[in-house]
Design an enzyme around this catalytic site. Structure first.
Site, PDB file in Angstrom:
ATOM      1  N   ASN A  61      -7.920  24.342  17.875  1.00 34.87           N
ATOM      2  CA  ASN A  61      -7.756  25.501  17.829  1.00 34.87           C
ATOM      3  C   ASN A  61      -7.025  25.934  19.294  1.00 34.87           C
ATOM      4  OD1 ASN A  61      -7.339  28.419  17.564  1.00 34.87           O
ATOM      5  ND2 ASN A  61      -9.251  28.593  16.842  1.00 34.87           N
ATOM      6  N   CYS A 100      -5.547  34.618  17.959  1.00 34.29           N
ATOM      7  CA  CYS A 100      -4.780  33.721  17.247  1.00 34.29           C
ATOM      8  C   CYS A 100      -3.762  34.113  16.354  1.00 34.29           C
ATOM      9  CB  CYS A 100      -5.951  32.919  16.642  1.00 34.29           C
ATOM     10  SG  CYS A 100      -7.308  32.310  17.431  1.00 34.29           S
ATOM     11  N   HIS A 155      -2.487  29.438  11.005  1.00 29.54           N
ATOM     12  CA  HIS A 155      -3.045  28.995  12.286  1.00 29.54           C
ATOM     13  C   HIS A 155      -4.018  27.848  12.135  1.00 29.54           C
ATOM     14  CE1 HIS A 155      -5.195  29.589  15.717  1.00 29.54           C
ATOM     15  NE2 HIS A 155      -6.358  30.069  15.315  1.00 29.54           N
TER      16      HIS A 155
END
Length: 328
Positions: free
Chosen positions: A285, A122, A255
Site C-alpha cells: 500500500n 489513499c 487503490h
C-alpha cells in the site's frame, strides 16, 4: 469547442530498496514480533514493498515519476502550468513549503505557474485528478502534472505487525492536458469525517514537539468493511454520471491496499478479475501513489492501450473516497 482533459503521459518510481516478506519477518523477529510470508500474503496479497533511503524525500520520488511522465508526454517541464501533488508524507513538518512547490523547483519550472498539495490520504490521487480535470475543462490550465507520492515507511510502527507489513514507499504521476477528444468521462469525490478515527496518525505538534503518537493507526476490520461498500457505490455513481455501463470498463485500477478489498470491488461490479490491474503484491500500500503506480505499469507493459476505458478509485483516511473514469 468543448474542452476535455486527457491523460497524455504516465510515469512512476519505486525506491531501489526492495524488502520481501521473509526479509521483513526476519527484521521483526529480532524485536520479538512474529509474522511470516504466508501470514502477510494470505491477509493482504503483499509479497514485497520498497523503502526510501534515509536521504530520499517524497519530493525526490515525485521528481523521478514526474520526469518519466513528462518524457512519455513529450513535454518539457516549463510546458506544465499547474502541479497538483497528493501526499500524506510531505517533505516538511506542517506541510509547507508544499511538496508540490519543492517538486516544481527540482523540475526547474520557472514560468510562475501554481503548485499545491492535496491531502486525502489513499484517495489523494483521484482527488487530485478530479481537481485537475475541473481546472482544464474551465480553460484555466492546459497542462497539469498530477502526482501521488509517499514515504509511509517514516510513519510506520515496526512493533505493530498489523500495519507495518502493509505499507511501502513510491510515486506515480500523470500529465493531463486540454484536448478536443474525450478523456476524463466523469469523477466523483466524497468524505465522511465521522470515520476519521479508524485510519489516522493521531499525533499533533505542541510547542515544537510531537504530542501523542506520530505512527499510523488503523482499525483493519472497520476499514475493510467501509472500503468495500463505498468503492462499489462511488464506481457506480461515476459510471452513471458518464452514462457508461460497468461492462464497458476495460480496466479497473482500485487503490492497491489489500487484494481481498480489490477482488471484492471487482466482484460487486461484475468484472472478471482479469480486468483488474494488480500491483499490490510488489509494492504494498503506497497510499496516494498506488493508483498512478499501477496505471503506469499497465500502460508501459501494453495492457492499457489508447481508447481503453479505465476506472480508477481510491479510499483512504479522512474518511475519503472517490473515482475517476477516463478514456486513454
Amino acid at each position: 469547442m468543448t474542452i476535455y482533459s486527457k491523460i497524455v503521459g504516465t510515469g512512476s518510481y519505486l525506491p531501489a530498496k526492495r524488502v520481501t516478506n521473509n526479509e521483513l519477518a526476519a527484521q521483526l523477529a529480532q524485536q520479538g514480533i512474529e509474522t511470516s510470508d504466508e501470514w502477510i500474503v494470505t491477509r493482504s496479497g503483499i509479497s514485497a514493498r520498497h523503502y526510501a533511503e534515509p536521504t530520499q524525500l517524497s519530493s525526490d520520488l515525485a521528481l523521478a515519476a514526474a520526469q518519466r511522465a513528462l518524457e512519455a508526454a513529450g513535454m518539457q517541464a516549463n510546458d506544465i502550468d499547474l502541479i497538483i501533488l497528493a501526499t500524506s508524507t510531505p517533505d516538511h513538518l506542517g506541510g509547507f513549503p508544499s511538496t508540490a512547490c519543492v517538486v516544481q523547483h527540482k523540475l526547474g519550472i520557472t514560468n510562475g505557474s501554481p503548485a499545491m498539495d492535496v491531502q486525502a490520504v489513499c484517495s489523494g490521487f483521484v482527488y487530485a485528478m478530479s481537481v485537475a480535470d475541473s481546472f482544464i475543462k474551465s480553460g484555466a490550465h492546459k497542462n497539469v502534472l498530477v502526482i501521488g507520492t509517499e514515504v509511509f515507511s517514516r510513519i510506520l510502527d515496526f512493533k505493530d505487525r498489523t500495519t507495518c507489513v502493509l505499507f511501502g514507499d513510491g510515486a506515480g504521476a500523470v500529465v493531463m492536458s486540454a484536448s478536443g477528444e474525450l478523456g476524463v468521462l466523469a469523477s466523483k469525490l466524497h468524505a465522511d469525517g465521522s470515520h476519521g478515527h479508524i485510519l489516522c496518525v493521531p499525533g499533533s505538534v505542541d510547542n515544537g514537539a510531537v504530542a501523542g503518537s506520530a505512527y499510523l493507526y488503523m482499525d483493519g476490520p472497520a476499514v475493510f468493511k467501509l472500503a468495500v461498500s463505498v468503492l462499489d457505490k462511488v464506481a457506480r455513481e461515476t459510471l452513471a454520471a458518464a452514462k457508461v455501463d460497468a461492462s464497458e470498463i476495460d480496466w479497473l485500477i482500485p487503490h492497491q491496499a489489500n487484494i481481498r478489498i480489490m477482488q471484492g470491488t471487482a466482484k460487486k461490479l461484475g468484472l472478471p478479475l482479469e480486468k483488474m490491474v494488480v500491483t499490490v503484491g510488489e509494492h504494498g500500500n503506497t497510499s496516494a501513489a498506488s493508483i498512478p503506480l499501477a496505471l503506469d505499469q499497465a500502460v508501459r507493459d501494453g495492457r492499457i492501450k489508447p481508447g481503453h476505458t479505465v476506472m480508477m478509485e481510491g479510499v483512504g483516511g479522512g474518511f475519503t473516497w472517490g473515482a475517476v473514469l477516463a478514456r486513454m
